[in-house]
Write a protein that holds these residues in place. Structure first.
Motif, PDB file in Angstrom:
ATOM      1  N   ILE A 146      -9.251   6.877   6.595  1.00  0.00           N
ATOM      2  CA  ILE A 146      -9.259   6.974   8.052  1.00  0.00           C
ATOM      3  C   ILE A 146     -10.535   7.699   8.464  1.00  0.00           C
ATOM      4  O   ILE A 146     -10.798   8.804   7.967  1.00  0.00           O
ATOM      5  CB  ILE A 146      -8.007   7.724   8.566  1.00  0.00           C
ATOM      6  N   ALA A 169      -8.026  10.042   2.469  1.00  0.00           N
ATOM      7  CA  ALA A 169      -7.341   8.974   3.190  1.00  0.00           C
ATOM      8  C   ALA A 169      -8.352   8.030   3.829  1.00  0.00           C
ATOM      9  O   ALA A 169      -9.412   8.477   4.285  1.00  0.00           O
ATOM     10  CB  ALA A 169      -6.441   9.566   4.261  1.00  0.00           C
ATOM     11  N   ASN A 195       7.737   0.409  -3.433  1.00  0.00           N
ATOM     12  CA  ASN A 195       6.678   0.855  -2.515  1.00  0.00           C
ATOM     13  C   ASN A 195       5.824   1.945  -3.135  1.00  0.00           C
ATOM     14  O   ASN A 195       4.597   1.941  -3.003  1.00  0.00           O
ATOM     15  CB  ASN A 195       7.303   1.365  -1.218  1.00  0.00           C
ATOM     16  N   LEU A 196       6.485   2.886  -3.825  1.00  0.00           N
ATOM     17  CA  LEU A 196       5.747   3.983  -4.479  1.00  0.00           C
ATOM     18  C   LEU A 196       4.819   3.451  -5.564  1.00  0.00           C
ATOM     19  O   LEU A 196       3.679   3.907  -5.718  1.00  0.00           O
ATOM     20  CB  LEU A 196       6.751   4.979  -5.055  1.00  0.00           C
ATOM     21  N   ILE A 201       1.721   1.808  -3.924  1.00  0.00           N
ATOM     22  CA  ILE A 201       0.757   2.789  -3.417  1.00  0.00           C
ATOM     23  C   ILE A 201       0.020   3.462  -4.568  1.00  0.00           C
ATOM     24  O   ILE A 201      -1.187   3.714  -4.505  1.00  0.00           O
ATOM     25  CB  ILE A 201       1.484   3.829  -2.538  1.00  0.00           C
ATOM     26  N   ALA A 202       0.744   3.725  -5.682  1.00  0.00           N
ATOM     27  CA  ALA A 202       0.128   4.432  -6.804  1.00  0.00           C
ATOM     28  C   ALA A 202      -0.932   3.583  -7.497  1.00  0.00           C
ATOM     29  O   ALA A 202      -1.801   4.120  -8.176  1.00  0.00           O
ATOM     30  CB  ALA A 202       1.198   4.857  -7.810  1.00  0.00           C
ATOM     31  N   VAL A 223       2.249  -2.167   2.113  1.00  0.00           N
ATOM     32  CA  VAL A 223       3.482  -1.392   1.986  1.00  0.00           C
ATOM     33  C   VAL A 223       4.028  -1.013   3.360  1.00  0.00           C
ATOM     34  O   VAL A 223       5.238  -0.980   3.569  1.00  0.00           O
ATOM     35  CB  VAL A 223       3.213  -0.167   1.089  1.00  0.00           C
ATOM     36  N   LEU A 224       3.121  -0.801   4.300  1.00  0.00           N
ATOM     37  CA  LEU A 224       3.557  -0.483   5.657  1.00  0.00           C
ATOM     38  C   LEU A 224       4.354  -1.636   6.258  1.00  0.00           C
ATOM     39  O   LEU A 224       5.331  -1.425   6.988  1.00  0.00           O
ATOM     40  CB  LEU A 224       2.321  -0.197   6.514  1.00  0.00           C
ATOM     41  N   TYR A 238      -4.432   4.294  -5.871  1.00  0.00           N
ATOM     42  CA  TYR A 238      -4.838   5.687  -5.746  1.00  0.00           C
ATOM     43  C   TYR A 238      -6.085   5.972  -6.575  1.00  0.00           C
ATOM     44  O   TYR A 238      -6.245   5.449  -7.668  1.00  0.00           O
ATOM     45  CB  TYR A 238      -3.695   6.588  -6.196  1.00  0.00           C
ATOM     46  N   VAL A 276      13.862  -2.422   5.937  1.00  0.00           N
ATOM     47  CA  VAL A 276      14.959  -1.905   6.767  1.00  0.00           C
ATOM     48  C   VAL A 276      15.665  -3.055   7.490  1.00  0.00           C
ATOM     49  O   VAL A 276      16.886  -3.003   7.690  1.00  0.00           O
ATOM     50  CB  VAL A 276      14.462  -0.811   7.722  1.00  0.00           C
ATOM     51  N   GLN A 282      -1.853   0.004   1.093  1.00  0.00           N
ATOM     52  CA  GLN A 282      -1.180   0.795   2.128  1.00  0.00           C
ATOM     53  C   GLN A 282      -0.755  -0.084   3.287  1.00  0.00           C
ATOM     54  O   GLN A 282       0.363   0.041   3.797  1.00  0.00           O
ATOM     55  CB  GLN A 282      -2.101   1.897   2.609  1.00  0.00           C
ATOM     56  N   THR A 295      12.341   1.681  -2.307  1.00  0.00           N
ATOM     57  CA  THR A 295      11.451   2.842  -2.257  1.00  0.00           C
ATOM     58  C   THR A 295      10.597   2.954  -3.515  1.00  0.00           C
ATOM     59  O   THR A 295       9.406   3.276  -3.451  1.00  0.00           O
ATOM     60  CB  THR A 295      12.286   4.114  -2.072  1.00  0.00           C
ATOM     61  N   SER A 333      18.280  -0.059  -1.630  1.00  0.00           N
ATOM     62  CA  SER A 333      17.366   0.772  -0.845  1.00  0.00           C
ATOM     63  C   SER A 333      16.512   1.661  -1.743  1.00  0.00           C
ATOM     64  O   SER A 333      15.296   1.809  -1.527  1.00  0.00           O
ATOM     65  CB  SER A 333      18.181   1.613   0.133  1.00  0.00           C
ATOM     66  N   ILE A 369       7.920  -1.817   4.232  1.00  0.00           N
ATOM     67  CA  ILE A 369       8.950  -0.845   4.626  1.00  0.00           C
ATOM     68  C   ILE A 369       9.758  -1.379   5.806  1.00  0.00           C
ATOM     69  O   ILE A 369      10.993  -1.334   5.822  1.00  0.00           O
ATOM     70  CB  ILE A 369       8.284   0.507   4.972  1.00  0.00           C
ATOM     71  N   VAL A 370       9.047  -1.944   6.786  1.00  0.00           N
ATOM     72  CA  VAL A 370       9.727  -2.439   7.994  1.00  0.00           C
ATOM     73  C   VAL A 370      10.613  -3.644   7.652  1.00  0.00           C
ATOM     74  O   VAL A 370      11.763  -3.749   8.104  1.00  0.00           O
ATOM     75  CB  VAL A 370       8.678  -2.780   9.062  1.00  0.00           C
TER      76      VAL A 370
END
Lengths: 111, 119, 79, 86
Positions: B61, B59, B45-46, B49-50, B81-82, B53, B89, B78, B42, B38, B85-86
């Motif tokens: 949006i 952002a 994923n970090l 995303i980095a 990675v979204l 950047y 889990v 992004q 993480t 786990s 994450i799902v």
């Protein structure tokens, strides 16, 4: 005038947050830490978030929703932790003077 | 200071990946191995995303009309990675259910003992 | 700003190291929840609020609940 | 002036999180660590609202809303595990 009020409210809230964290760091017992970490932090977070809402008047209703949710959920979690630590047998510290739950158990066993 | 400012997110991501890998390699307990997986998830994923950047970016949006699209960070990592994450889990829940079945079958969670029980 | 980011990264790495060293698996699960929380703050610093939302809801709430169910079915302490 | 103000408040909230983390590393029993994580979550929610004010984007307030609504589920799960209920 409105940003000044917001800054004062936010600063007092951050002081409460810092004092609550200091209480979590310094207190001798699980229950004392729970009290310091819940009451102080709930008031601090409420004042902080509403203060940010006063500083930016367009955000006020959303920040109020966040603050009300903190006001609901934070006592629930702390109550659950306190009950669980009592049931899992964590002792009070030796300087505490009154234990109402033990008195209540004695009273119930005497009935 | 400039080195730290450029690379701090990569340092954090690689630190998380290395700690997760160390947990997977060293520990014998099965639940601890899954915790390491786990943590490694993480970290990856970090890192992703980095990559996307942009310094002083905002952002991706369109919430208000004064946001300029030239300043936005990359939205493609992004979105990836979204999803990741799902999926992570779901994989974690599957691994934990396999661990529960192993414990019911062998009565232990130690990987060496489970390996010794092999016929 | 760079000082705050460095502080968050250092706290996240120290929480991950403590998740490696705890013998009590419940404490290790709480430490992994803390790693996820700080990763969510870093995602917000990296200008990805939707990823931060997903990481906060899944990584800190759902993973902890799933681990708790698994720990109830198995053993709590690592020997 | 305003940016310095927000940075000072962010540093103060970060110091609060640091104190909670020291209690998390020292704490003798598991409920101590749960209390430390609970307090750190609440302080973090306030810190996220500060970050939304620092970046001047209203969309970042949603992250704080998700924190405030969903973060207590993990703590309640830990508590139910400790009193053997789950």
């Amino acid at each position: 005038m409105l940003p000044l009020i917001g800054k004062i409210v936010t600063s007092s809230g951050v002081v409460f947050l810092l004092l609550g964290s200091l209480g979590v760091f310094r207190m001798p017992d699980v229950y004392n830490r729970l009290q310091a970490g819940t009451k102080c932090t709930t008031l601090g977070a409420f004042l902080t978030i509403v203060g940010v809402g006063i500083m930016e008047p367009a955000w006020f209703w959303k920040t109020l929703v966040i603050a009300v949710f903190i006001l609901i959920t934070n006592p629930i979690s702390s109550h659950a932790i306190g009950r669980a630590s009592k049931k899992s047998g964590v002792e009070l510290c030796d300087r505490s003077v009154v234990d109402k739950s033990r008195d209540f158990e004695e009273y119930e066993s005497n009935l | 200071m400039s080195f730290l400012q450029n690379n701090i997110y990569y340092i954090g991501a690689f630190g998380l990946i290395m700690i997760g890998l160390l947990t997977v390699l060293v520990k014998h307990n099965l639940i601890k191995v899954i915790i390491g997986l786990s943590i490694m998830d993480t970290g990856i994923n970090l890192f992703l995303i980095a990559i996307g950047y942009l310094r002083n970016g905002t952002a991706p949006i369109f919430s208000s009309p004064e946001v300029e699209s030239i300043l936005m960070v990359d939205p493609v990592p992004q979105a990836l990675v979204l999803t990741a994450i799902v999926i992570g889990v779901a994989v974690l829940a599957l691994a934990l259910s396999l661990a529960i079945r192993l414990y019911k079958h062998f009565g232990t969670l130690d990987l060496h003992k489970i390996k010794e029980l092999k016929w | 700003m760079i000082v705050i980011v460095t502080l968050v990264v250092a706290l996240m790495l120290s929480a991950a190291v403590s998740a490696l060293f705890f013998k009590d698996l419940l404490s290790a699960v709480i430490a992994s929840c803390l790693v996820s929380l700080f990763a969510s703050i870093l995602f917000l610093f990296l200008q990805a609020p939707d990823v931060a939302m997903a990481e906060a809801s899944i990584g800190a709430a759902l993973i902890t609940a799933v681990f708790m169910i698994a720990l109830r079915r198995t053993k709590r302490y690592e020997e | 002036m305003s940016e310095t103000f927000v940075l000072v408040l962010l540093s103060a909230a970060g110091l609060g999180v640091l104190l909670c983390l020291i209690r998390f590393f020292k704490g003798p029993t598991a409920p101590d660590r749960a209390v430390a994580v609970d307090t750190a979550c609440t302080v973090t929610t306030a810190l996220l609202v500060f970050m939304a004010y620092y970046f001047k984007r209203q969309i970042y307030l949603d992250v704080a809303l998700v924190y405030a609504v969903l973060m207590f589920i993990g703590v309640v799960a830990i508590a139910r595990f400790l009193e053997r209920g789950i």
